[in-house]
Design an enzyme around this catalytic site. Structure first.
Site, PDB file in Angstrom:
ATOM      1  N   LYS A 178      42.225  32.095  42.541  1.00 31.19           N
ATOM      2  CA  LYS A 178      41.373  31.351  41.594  1.00 31.19           C
ATOM      3  C   LYS A 178      41.996  31.478  40.211  1.00 31.19           C
ATOM      4  O   LYS A 178      41.533  32.252  39.377  1.00 31.19           O
ATOM      5  CB  LYS A 178      39.956  31.958  41.568  1.00 31.19           C
ATOM      6  CG  LYS A 178      39.135  31.673  42.807  1.00 31.19           C
ATOM      7  CD  LYS A 178      37.643  31.894  42.572  1.00 31.19           C
ATOM      8  CE  LYS A 178      37.237  33.332  42.693  1.00 31.19           C
ATOM      9  NZ  LYS A 178      35.758  33.515  42.773  1.00 31.19           N
ATOM     10  N   ASP A 186      41.230  36.957  41.564  1.00 27.54           N
ATOM     11  CA  ASP A 186      40.233  36.317  40.713  1.00 27.54           C
ATOM     12  C   ASP A 186      40.636  36.556  39.251  1.00 27.54           C
ATOM     13  O   ASP A 186      41.481  35.850  38.722  1.00 27.54           O
ATOM     14  CB  ASP A 186      38.885  36.933  41.083  1.00 27.54           C
ATOM     15  CG  ASP A 186      37.703  36.295  40.400  1.00 27.54           C
ATOM     16  OD1 ASP A 186      37.721  35.081  40.191  1.00 27.54           O
ATOM     17  OD2 ASP A 186      36.728  37.015  40.088  1.00 27.54           O
ATOM     18  N   ASP A 241      42.867  39.628  49.733  1.00 30.20           N
ATOM     19  CA  ASP A 241      42.072  38.476  50.169  1.00 30.20           C
ATOM     20  C   ASP A 241      42.008  37.390  49.086  1.00 30.20           C
ATOM     21  O   ASP A 241      42.194  36.215  49.361  1.00 30.20           O
ATOM     22  CB  ASP A 241      40.653  38.902  50.606  1.00 30.20           C
ATOM     23  CG  ASP A 241      39.945  39.783  49.579  1.00 30.20           C
ATOM     24  OD1 ASP A 241      40.521  40.058  48.495  1.00 30.20           O
ATOM     25  OD2 ASP A 241      38.807  40.209  49.857  1.00 30.20           O
ATOM     26  N   GLY A 243      42.363  39.031  38.308  1.00 30.39           N
ATOM     27  CA  GLY A 243      43.689  39.650  38.384  1.00 30.39           C
ATOM     28  C   GLY A 243      43.675  41.120  37.992  1.00 30.39           C
ATOM     29  O   GLY A 243      44.686  41.811  38.121  1.00 30.39           O
ATOM     30  N   THR A 281      42.204  43.812  39.293  1.00 30.35           N
ATOM     31  CA  THR A 281      42.431  44.761  40.388  1.00 30.35           C
ATOM     32  C   THR A 281      43.911  44.834  40.737  1.00 30.35           C
ATOM     33  O   THR A 281      44.502  45.920  40.767  1.00 30.35           O
ATOM     34  CB  THR A 281      41.628  44.343  41.645  1.00 30.35           C
ATOM     35  OG1 THR A 281      40.265  44.184  41.285  1.00 30.35           O
ATOM     36  CG2 THR A 281      41.762  45.369  42.748  1.00 30.35           C
ATOM     37  N   LEU A 282      44.526  43.687  40.961  1.00 29.72           N
ATOM     38  CA  LEU A 282      45.937  43.679  41.362  1.00 29.72           C
ATOM     39  C   LEU A 282      46.858  44.162  40.257  1.00 29.72           C
ATOM     40  O   LEU A 282      47.880  44.785  40.525  1.00 29.72           O
ATOM     41  CB  LEU A 282      46.353  42.270  41.802  1.00 29.72           C
ATOM     42  CG  LEU A 282      46.195  42.014  43.295  1.00 29.72           C
ATOM     43  CD1 LEU A 282      46.638  40.608  43.623  1.00 29.72           C
ATOM     44  CD2 LEU A 282      46.998  43.030  44.113  1.00 29.72           C
TER      45      LEU A 282
HETATM   46  P1  5GP Z   1      39.829  40.565  40.516  1.00 31.51           P
HETATM   47  O1  5GP Z   1      40.110  41.989  40.124  1.00 31.51           O
HETATM   48  O2  5GP Z   1      41.056  39.723  40.733  1.00 31.51           O
HETATM   49  O3  5GP Z   1      38.850  39.917  39.585  1.00 31.51           O
HETATM   50  O4  5GP Z   1      39.004  40.613  41.837  1.00 31.51           O
HETATM   51  C1  5GP Z   1      39.514  40.889  43.040  1.00 31.51           C
HETATM   52  C2  5GP Z   1      38.402  41.241  43.999  1.00 31.51           C
HETATM   53  O5  5GP Z   1      37.115  40.723  43.594  1.00 31.51           O
HETATM   54  C3  5GP Z   1      38.705  40.623  45.325  1.00 31.51           C
HETATM   55  O6  5GP Z   1      39.552  41.422  46.082  1.00 31.51           O
HETATM   56  C4  5GP Z   1      37.306  40.489  45.900  1.00 31.51           C
HETATM   57  O7  5GP Z   1      36.927  41.687  46.496  1.00 31.51           O
HETATM   58  C5  5GP Z   1      36.415  40.215  44.706  1.00 31.51           C
HETATM   59  N1  5GP Z   1      36.204  38.764  44.539  1.00 31.51           N
HETATM   60  C6  5GP Z   1      36.733  37.951  43.606  1.00 31.51           C
HETATM   61  N2  5GP Z   1      36.345  36.678  43.775  1.00 31.51           N
HETATM   62  C7  5GP Z   1      35.549  36.681  44.874  1.00 31.51           C
HETATM   63  C8  5GP Z   1      34.838  35.648  45.577  1.00 31.51           C
HETATM   64  O8  5GP Z   1      34.838  34.450  45.253  1.00 31.51           O
HETATM   65  N3  5GP Z   1      34.130  36.048  46.665  1.00 31.51           N
HETATM   66  C9  5GP Z   1      34.074  37.348  47.082  1.00 31.51           C
HETATM   67  N4  5GP Z   1      33.351  37.612  48.166  1.00 31.51           N
HETATM   68  N5  5GP Z   1      34.742  38.336  46.449  1.00 31.51           N
HETATM   69  C10 5GP Z   1      35.464  38.005  45.354  1.00 31.51           C
HETATM   70 MG    MG Z   2      40.069  42.263  47.868  1.00 24.26          MG
END
Ligand code: 5GP
Ligand code: MG
Ligand code: MG
Length: 173
Positions: free
Chosen positions: A129, A101, A98, A103, A105-106
């Site tokens: 983002k 952010d 979805d 990065g 997690t991915l």
């Molecule tokens: P990352 O590991 O890239 O920081 O985060 C990925 C996960 O964080 C996304 O799959 C999502 O579940 C959550 N996340 C990151 N940014 C947002 C946001 O702006 N809104 C929401 N609802 N979830 C977010």
């Molecule tokens: Mg997600």
């Protein structure tokens, strides 16, 4: 709850973009053994729309991961809550997310899936983002690049809710 949302992407904007992405995937994956890997829960509306916009024959499989810690940000410690029900070895895997952010997690998911030796592994996200990135992760398909806002709707939640909104908005807690 809904009174704390400022609209960011309309249903129409999302629909148009997802159709474009579907056409692009169809062109890129024609003749390949594609497995679309959806990351639950947030991806469900995007995944359903993207899959139907991609006019090819492919398989779908889902994975659910969680970051330790909770809160609005992920920590980079990822554990698998639900694993794929199909092998991706020697196949063309496309991870669908979805939002990217930090990065973190991915980055983890990518390494985990690369260990399973797919023929190829690409990443597709509805939202990106980039200003928030903490770790470099190659994102091959991006729906929309957005500013550093906390967004909800079209799969994205606030405390587990608002995933069913048909549009994406900025949430003001
Ligand atoms: P990352 O590991 O890239 O920081 O985060 C990925 C996960 O964080 C996304 O799959 C999502 O579940 C959550 N996340 C990151 N940014 C947002 C946001 O702006 N809104 C929401 N609802 N979830 C977010
Ligand atoms: Mg997600
Ligand atoms: Mg969430």
């Amino acid at each position: 709850m809904r009174d704390r949302i400022t609209p960011l992407l309309t249903e129409e904007q999302i629909r148009t973009r997802v159709r474009e992405m579907g056409r692009r995937l169809a062109a890129d994956y024609v003749g390949k053994d594609l497995v679309m890997v959806g990351l639950l829960n947030g991806v469900f509306p995007f995944f359903a729309d993207l899959a139907r916009a991609t006019e090819l024959d492919f398989e779908v499989s889902f994975m659910q991961v969680a970051s330790y810690g909770g809160g609005l940000e992920s920590t980079g410690e990822v554990h698998i809550l639900k694993d794929l029900d199909k092998s991706i070895q020697g196949r063309d895997a496309l991870v669908v997310e979805d939002i990217v952010d930090t990065g973190l997690t991915l980055h983890k998911v990518r390494n985990l899936l690369l260990d399973r030796e797919p023929a190829s592994l690409r990443i597709c996200t509805l939202l990106d983002k980039p200003s928030r990135r903490k770790v470099e992760v190659p994102v091959d398909y991006v729906g929309f690049t957005i500013e550093d806002h906390f967004v909800v709707g079209y799969g994205l939640d606030y405390n587990g809710k608002l995933r069913n909104l048909p549009y994406v908005g900025v949430f003001h807690p």
